[in-house]
Design a protein around this motif. Structure first.
Motif, PDB file in Angstrom:
ATOM      1  N   PHE A  67     -25.591  26.430  -2.637  1.00 43.73           N
ATOM      2  CA  PHE A  67     -24.168  26.595  -2.924  1.00 43.73           C
ATOM      3  C   PHE A  67     -23.759  25.539  -3.928  1.00 43.73           C
ATOM      4  N   ALA A  68     -23.030  25.960  -4.940  1.00 44.97           N
ATOM      5  CA  ALA A  68     -22.537  25.029  -5.955  1.00 44.97           C
ATOM      6  C   ALA A  68     -21.400  25.706  -6.702  1.00 44.97           C
ATOM      7  N   THR A  69     -20.586  24.898  -7.374  1.00 46.23           N
ATOM      8  CA  THR A  69     -19.536  25.445  -8.237  1.00 46.23           C
ATOM      9  C   THR A  69     -19.924  25.196  -9.688  1.00 46.23           C
ATOM     10  N   ASN A  70     -19.430  26.039 -10.583  1.00 48.26           N
ATOM     11  CA  ASN A  70     -19.832  25.971 -11.982  1.00 48.26           C
ATOM     12  C   ASN A  70     -19.083  24.917 -12.780  1.00 48.26           C
ATOM     13  N   PHE A  71     -17.974  24.434 -12.229  1.00 51.08           N
ATOM     14  CA  PHE A  71     -17.272  23.303 -12.827  1.00 51.08           C
ATOM     15  C   PHE A  71     -16.709  22.471 -11.690  1.00 51.08           C
ATOM     16  N   ASP A  72     -15.979  21.421 -12.017  1.00 51.04           N
ATOM     17  CA  ASP A  72     -15.496  20.453 -11.030  1.00 51.04           C
ATOM     18  C   ASP A  72     -15.121  21.121  -9.710  1.00 51.04           C
ATOM     19  N   PRO A  73     -15.857  20.828  -8.616  1.00 49.89           N
ATOM     20  CA  PRO A  73     -15.577  21.499  -7.340  1.00 49.89           C
ATOM     21  C   PRO A  73     -14.140  21.336  -6.872  1.00 49.89           C
ATOM     22  N   GLU A  74     -13.572  20.170  -7.146  1.00 47.39           N
ATOM     23  CA  GLU A  74     -12.198  19.928  -6.696  1.00 47.39           C
ATOM     24  C   GLU A  74     -11.226  20.890  -7.367  1.00 47.39           C
ATOM     25  N   ILE A  75     -11.371  21.064  -8.674  1.00 51.33           N
ATOM     26  CA  ILE A  75     -10.503  21.997  -9.405  1.00 51.33           C
ATOM     27  C   ILE A  75     -10.846  23.431  -9.028  1.00 51.33           C
ATOM     28  N   ASN A  76     -12.135  23.726  -8.909  1.00 49.76           N
ATOM     29  CA  ASN A  76     -12.586  25.077  -8.579  1.00 49.76           C
ATOM     30  C   ASN A  76     -11.991  25.554  -7.264  1.00 49.76           C
ATOM     31  N   PHE A  77     -12.127  24.761  -6.226  1.00 49.54           N
ATOM     32  CA  PHE A  77     -11.644  25.184  -4.909  1.00 49.54           C
ATOM     33  C   PHE A  77     -10.128  25.277  -4.856  1.00 49.54           C
ATOM     34  N   ARG A  78      -9.448  24.394  -5.567  1.00 50.86           N
ATOM     35  CA  ARG A  78      -7.986  24.420  -5.557  1.00 50.86           C
ATOM     36  C   ARG A  78      -7.456  25.747  -6.106  1.00 50.86           C
ATOM     37  N   GLU A  79      -8.192  26.341  -7.030  1.00 49.00           N
ATOM     38  CA  GLU A  79      -7.772  27.632  -7.575  1.00 49.00           C
ATOM     39  C   GLU A  79      -7.702  28.711  -6.506  1.00 49.00           C
ATOM     40  N   PHE A  80      -8.540  28.586  -5.481  1.00 50.58           N
ATOM     41  CA  PHE A  80      -8.721  29.700  -4.544  1.00 50.58           C
ATOM     42  C   PHE A  80      -8.186  29.423  -3.140  1.00 50.58           C
ATOM     43  N   THR A  81      -7.590  28.245  -2.922  1.00 51.07           N
ATOM     44  CA  THR A  81      -7.053  27.954  -1.600  1.00 51.07           C
ATOM     45  C   THR A  81      -5.549  28.210  -1.514  1.00 51.07           C
ATOM     46  N   GLY A  82      -4.907  28.405  -2.644  1.00 50.42           N
ATOM     47  CA  GLY A  82      -3.470  28.641  -2.643  1.00 50.42           C
ATOM     48  C   GLY A  82      -3.144  30.128  -2.731  1.00 50.42           C
ATOM     49  N   THR A  83      -1.893  30.412  -2.985  1.00 49.04           N
ATOM     50  CA  THR A  83      -1.414  31.785  -3.125  1.00 49.04           C
ATOM     51  C   THR A  83      -1.909  32.379  -4.434  1.00 49.04           C
ATOM     52  N   VAL A  84      -2.287  33.648  -4.404  1.00 48.67           N
ATOM     53  CA  VAL A  84      -2.640  34.377  -5.623  1.00 48.67           C
ATOM     54  C   VAL A  84      -1.348  34.960  -6.198  1.00 48.67           C
ATOM     55  N   TYR A  85      -0.890  34.378  -7.293  1.00 46.67           N
ATOM     56  CA  TYR A  85       0.296  34.893  -7.972  1.00 46.67           C
ATOM     57  C   TYR A  85      -0.128  35.827  -9.095  1.00 46.67           C
ATOM     58  N   TYR A  86       0.525  36.970  -9.199  1.00 46.96           N
ATOM     59  CA  TYR A  86       0.307  37.872 -10.329  1.00 46.96           C
ATOM     60  C   TYR A  86       1.645  38.476 -10.724  1.00 46.96           C
ATOM     61  N   TRP A  87       1.697  39.056 -11.915  1.00 42.15           N
ATOM     62  CA  TRP A  87       2.942  39.550 -12.501  1.00 42.15           C
ATOM     63  C   TRP A  87       2.887  41.073 -12.547  1.00 42.15           C
ATOM     64  N   MET A 127     -11.701  37.595 -10.769  1.00 42.90           N
ATOM     65  CA  MET A 127     -12.909  36.772 -10.897  1.00 42.90           C
ATOM     66  C   MET A 127     -13.990  37.289  -9.956  1.00 42.90           C
ATOM     67  N   GLY A 128     -15.217  37.293 -10.451  1.00 43.99           N
ATOM     68  CA  GLY A 128     -16.342  37.780  -9.671  1.00 43.99           C
ATOM     69  C   GLY A 128     -16.817  36.770  -8.645  1.00 43.99           C
ATOM     70  N   PHE A 129     -17.073  37.248  -7.425  1.00 46.92           N
ATOM     71  CA  PHE A 129     -17.617  36.420  -6.357  1.00 46.92           C
ATOM     72  C   PHE A 129     -18.642  37.223  -5.578  1.00 46.92           C
ATOM     73  N   GLY A 130     -19.760  36.580  -5.213  1.00 44.81           N
ATOM     74  CA  GLY A 130     -20.735  37.196  -4.325  1.00 44.81           C
ATOM     75  C   GLY A 130     -20.362  36.948  -2.877  1.00 44.81           C
ATOM     76  N   ASP A 131     -20.963  37.719  -1.983  1.00 44.53           N
ATOM     77  CA  ASP A 131     -20.673  37.581  -0.560  1.00 44.53           C
ATOM     78  C   ASP A 131     -21.016  36.189  -0.037  1.00 44.53           C
ATOM     79  N   HIS A 132     -22.113  35.604  -0.544  1.00 38.54           N
ATOM     80  CA  HIS A 132     -22.528  34.284  -0.066  1.00 38.54           C
ATOM     81  C   HIS A 132     -21.464  33.239  -0.396  1.00 38.54           C
ATOM     82  N   TYR A 133     -20.960  33.257  -1.635  1.00 41.12           N
ATOM     83  CA  TYR A 133     -19.919  32.301  -2.020  1.00 41.12           C
ATOM     84  C   TYR A 133     -18.710  32.461  -1.104  1.00 41.12           C
ATOM     85  N   ILE A 134     -18.287  33.706  -0.895  1.00 41.53           N
ATOM     86  CA  ILE A 134     -17.103  33.958  -0.066  1.00 41.53           C
ATOM     87  C   ILE A 134     -17.314  33.450   1.354  1.00 41.53           C
ATOM     88  N   ASN A 135     -18.500  33.673   1.911  1.00 38.93           N
ATOM     89  CA  ASN A 135     -18.773  33.219   3.280  1.00 38.93           C
ATOM     90  C   ASN A 135     -18.698  31.704   3.403  1.00 38.93           C
TER      91      ASN A 135
END
Length: 414
Positions: free
Chosen positions: A187-207, A258-266
């Motif tokens: 398991f790893a993130t492709n860029f700074d893990p702190e920034i990466n995870f913050r993108e996906f722990t909050g609300t998904v806003y769309y227009w 954004m694309g995610f595999g099942d392993h990442y999601i788990n």
């Protein structure tokens, strides 16, 4: 007169920026790179020289800098006589580096929206919380500031503008980011893990329907059949470019996938449910105070370490729907990048490559005067064609499919 360039940051993206600036130093003056840890900057410069990347003989110097210190950053800009600052440090430093550029008159380029360490997913539009508050000041002082000039945000904003310019009316913009590569780690993130995870722990806003709407992460997913990488599952995510595109094209629905595999999601779900992705400090039984998210970051692989073994490709693009001459039209504008090719050229993996090449293209356009706006702009507010021309030359060619996904495939300028 050629302008000196100061690169802020020393991660995988900064390595790409450094190599690409070196490869094009005939268009710039002296090159400088700064980070809190000078040895990381020295290592990047060494990698540039190891690959003999400097197109012409010239200066490339490393500096230690706390980029949250506006006075120190402004002093370094003056010391290096930098006319262009490429900020690829943490998103936590954006507003400080921008202030230093406004103070000194240097052109500013970044690749993401500013974030505060103790806040996740502030109210939309995110640019309005920090960067856009300085727009009038940039105009007053004649300071060029190009916001979000990475790939997403950045190139995808230009893709949207390019497709919309071919239409009479735009109805929707769907940005799709698929990484079909493999780094071989558990398991790893492709860029700074702190920034990466913050993108996906909050609300998904769309227009949508000219209003902000909300989802939870991984609530909305679909399979996209993209060029080269094929069918891939992607999920609606909150992302920077949605916020500027929704402001500039309020009549269009704007979504990011954004694309995610099942392993990442788990793994992500377990970490989140255990509270290990929290940005808020907790006190241990022994009395020490730690931030769980920073602990997770510390134990995961450094994203820059993934590059040597990374294989596969990325496909990132925009599916834009609208009308032309009364008829419904769809255009998919995209790029495909290869992880191994990126590593062989600049020593970084493909995600860093796609993020690092565009700000150098923006810097070239500023140096040449085409994007020297003397005010603050998001990428979709600028002519995309010169951008695509430089990106083609730098290694990120733009293609399009007329009629939507699976349509007639050709180069953007064919």
């Amino acid at each position: 007169m050629k302008q000196n360039v100061l690169i802020i940051g020393a991660g995988g993206v900064a390595q790409v920026v450094a190599h690409k600036c070196a490869q094009n130093n005939d268009l710039f003056g002296d090159l400088h790179i700064a980070s809190r840890t000078k040895s990381k900057c020295d290592a990047i410069i060494d990698s540039v020289h190891e690959k003999d990347a400097m197109k012409e003989k010239g200066t490339f110097e490393a500096h230690a800098l706390d980029a949250m210190d506006v006075a120190a950053t402004a002093a370094l800009i003056r010391e290096t006589d930098a006319g262009i600052v490429i900020n690829v440090g943490s998103a936590f430093v954006n507003k400080y580096v921008l202030d230093a550029c406004i103070e000194t008159g240097a052109a500013y380029i970044d690749t993401a929206i500013h974030e505060e360490p103790d806040k996740i997913c502030e109210a939309p539009p995110w640019y309005g919380n920090y960067e856009w508050k300085k727009r009038d000041l940039c105009a007053e002082k004649g300071v060029t500031a190009i916001l979000g000039a990475g790939f997403d945000p950045g190139v995808v904003n230009a893709y949207a503008r390019f497709a919309i310019d071919r239409m009479d009316e735009v109805k929707s913009i769907d940005i799709v980011d698929i990484n079909a590569g493999s780094h071989g780690k558990y398991f790893a993130t492709n860029f700074d893990p702190e920034i990466n995870f913050r993108e996906f722990t909050g609300t998904v806003y769309y227009w949508e329907d000219q209003t902000w709407k909300e989802l939870s992460m991984f609530e909305s997913g679909k399979t996209w059949d993209l060029p080269v990488v094929g069918p891939s599952k992607a999920y609606q995510s909150g992302h920077d470019e949605v916020h500027s595109l929704a402001t500039n094209y309020p009549q269009a629905d704007v979504r990011f996938w954004m694309g995610f595999g099942d392993h990442y999601i788990n793994v992500f779900t377990v970490l989140k449910n255990l509270g290990l992705l929290s940005e808020q400090p907790v006190k241990l039984a022994e009395g020490q105070e730690v931030v769980p998210l920073k602990v997770v970051k510390a134990v995961l692989p450094d994203p820059s370490s993934l590059a040597p073994d990374y294989t596969g490709k990325t496909c990132i693009g925009d599916l834009v729907r609208g009308t032309k001459d009364g008829e419904e039209v769809e255009i998919f504008v995209y790029n495909v990048a290869d992880h191994k090719e990126a590593y062989e050229e600049v020593g970084s993996q493909g995600i860093s490559y796609t993020a690092g090449v565009p700000p150098v293209a923006a810097a070239i356009l500023i140096a040449q005067g085409e994007w020297d706006t003397k005010t603050m702009k998001n990428v979709e507010e600028l002519d995309p064609k010169p951008f695509f021309t430089v990106l083609d030359r730098l290694g990120l060619p733009t293609r399009m499919q007329i009629g939507g996904l699976g349509g007639e495939d050709k180069a953007w300028n064919a």
